[in-house]
Write an enzyme that holds these catalytic residues in place. Sequence first.
Site, PDB file in Angstrom:
ATOM      1  N   LYS A 104      38.577  26.881  30.866  1.00  9.93           N
ATOM      2  CA  LYS A 104      39.751  27.003  31.144  1.00  9.93           C
ATOM      3  C   LYS A 104      40.830  26.211  30.496  1.00  9.93           C
ATOM      4  O   LYS A 104      41.966  26.843  30.120  1.00  9.93           O
ATOM      5  CB  LYS A 104      39.898  26.371  32.818  1.00  9.93           C
ATOM      6  CG  LYS A 104      39.369  27.241  33.924  1.00  9.93           C
ATOM      7  CD  LYS A 104      39.622  26.771  35.287  1.00  9.93           C
ATOM      8  CE  LYS A 104      38.918  27.579  36.360  1.00  9.93           C
ATOM      9  NZ  LYS A 104      37.398  27.441  36.235  1.00  9.93           N
ATOM     10  N   ARG A 154      33.639  39.241  33.250  1.00  6.17           N
ATOM     11  CA  ARG A 154      32.496  39.917  33.774  1.00  6.17           C
ATOM     12  C   ARG A 154      32.947  41.105  34.695  1.00  6.17           C
ATOM     13  O   ARG A 154      34.209  41.012  34.950  1.00  6.17           O
ATOM     14  CB  ARG A 154      31.517  38.981  34.418  1.00  6.17           C
ATOM     15  CG  ARG A 154      32.198  38.178  35.453  1.00  6.17           C
ATOM     16  CD  ARG A 154      31.282  37.316  36.500  1.00  6.17           C
ATOM     17  NE  ARG A 154      32.285  36.156  37.090  1.00  6.17           N
ATOM     18  CZ  ARG A 154      32.894  36.240  38.254  1.00  6.17           C
ATOM     19  NH1 ARG A 154      33.031  37.556  38.465  1.00  6.17           N
ATOM     20  NH2 ARG A 154      33.494  35.354  38.788  1.00  6.17           N
ATOM     21  N   GLU A 211      43.239  36.758  36.201  1.00 10.43           N
ATOM     22  CA  GLU A 211      43.785  36.399  37.227  1.00 10.43           C
ATOM     23  C   GLU A 211      44.965  35.486  37.329  1.00 10.43           C
ATOM     24  O   GLU A 211      45.639  34.758  36.506  1.00 10.43           O
ATOM     25  CB  GLU A 211      42.768  35.226  37.992  1.00 10.43           C
ATOM     26  CG  GLU A 211      41.225  36.016  37.845  1.00 10.43           C
ATOM     27  CD  GLU A 211      40.421  35.613  38.969  1.00 10.43           C
ATOM     28  OE1 GLU A 211      40.944  34.636  39.985  1.00 10.43           O
ATOM     29  OE2 GLU A 211      39.406  36.278  39.381  1.00 10.43           O
ATOM     30  N   GLU A 271      43.131  32.038  35.012  1.00 12.87           N
ATOM     31  CA  GLU A 271      41.905  32.158  34.541  1.00 12.87           C
ATOM     32  C   GLU A 271      41.582  33.642  34.001  1.00 12.87           C
ATOM     33  O   GLU A 271      42.178  34.474  34.707  1.00 12.87           O
ATOM     34  CB  GLU A 271      40.779  31.425  35.079  1.00 12.87           C
ATOM     35  CG  GLU A 271      40.418  32.197  36.408  1.00 12.87           C
ATOM     36  CD  GLU A 271      39.308  31.528  36.910  1.00 12.87           C
ATOM     37  OE1 GLU A 271      38.759  30.884  36.591  1.00 12.87           O
ATOM     38  OE2 GLU A 271      39.277  31.835  38.583  1.00 12.87           O
TER      39      GLU A 271
END
Length: 450
Positions: free
Chosen positions: A116, A292, A275, A288
């Site tokens: 992060k 996937r 996000e 973040e």
Amino acid sequence: MFKKILIANRGEIAVRIIRACREMGIQTVAVYSEMDKEALHTQLADEAVCIGPAPAKNSYLNMENIINATLLTGAEAIHPGFGFLSENSKFAKMCKQCQITFIGPSSEIIDKMGNKAEARKTMMEVGVPIIPGSKEPITAAEDGIDIAKEIGYPVIIKASAGGGGKGMRIVNSEEEFINSFKMAQKEAMNSFSDDHMYIEKYLVNPRHIEFQILADEFGNVIHLGERDCSIQRRHQKLIEESPSVVIDEDLRTRMGDAAILAAHAVKYTNAGTIEFLLDKNKDFYFIEMNTRIQVEHPVSEMVTGIDLIKEQINIAFGNPLEITQKDVKITGHAIECRINAEDPDHNFRPSPGTIENLHLPGGNGIRIDSALFCGYKIPPTYDSMIAKLIVYGRDREEAIKKLRSSLGEFIVQGVKTNIDFQYKIINHPKFQAGNVDTHFVQELMSEEEN
């Protein structure tokens, strides 16, 4: 195209991938733990290989056994799904070393965006808005206090290598900082074997908005619009929908452009999610990137008509995207409910056991992603999510009506589930008005207690 793909996962996502492969004419290999021998994904795949005992560390997280199963069966690629090894850079690197295609980004990108603090730094450099906070990861609580003083309380302490709500604490004052920091750091170490933390300004009552992206190896990047994931409990999403009621075309364009910029910044490939948190002033901040496929990917599929799993496979094979941004049209409204085997009346404790009776809802615009069947034994070893109920309507009002009807028809006997709790959420006036934020579930539970 690939002739055979191994799915390094279990449950509904493994079933979802197997079905996409079938439609593409690709053979599949399921892997399973000893506890999952009779699971649906092992029955649907063309081949199935046992990779170890029930504990995930001995099976679904056992990289060597999964690689060996891939080589043994002659599969050319591995799809990791979500969770388990899906964001493990070491595993992606092992696949490359063994000349197995990892259906996802490279190990270098996973490392860069999975950390992060590193992701924040990268976004700052290219001009993607970020929440004020620490520029580098820290390990000392005293350093965290200095940062918190600078940006102002409340702040949120997060594990640098974390995810899924692990290693997080909200701190409202300096007096509670050190204890909260140590608790979060200990949890981070236990969950991720990494005690590096970072500090962010805590936004009060934000919405959680994420953008689905697709990126190929030729530098083409598109987004598929947003998902509103604000309905959460302890940082775990419960309900997701697309599009968001608070995003207009101008804001969608600006956030989508930022998501594409973020992907370009790291030369991203395959499917991913950027996000953001959106505050009451409609200012958005990167939090973040998930490297996937997401649990909630079906809502994006429903409103765009694009099969994300098939796109992942095509990109991994080396094909260019056939879809341009102009081709992406968001039509109608989709909502997903996560159905978990848990007991809301007893602090949502997991409820493993045997499915004695099962009735799944159906009808126009109703989709169930699940690995359930009557007689299936839900193990106590893995995540409690047992199904995803996805509905599609011409607009949000119709989608809510379909969701209400479907939840009322959804019967799972033999274990406790959160179906009734989800029903309470969607019948709440604030949810129906679209007036929710990341604290909605907490407020709903407080209402019930009072």
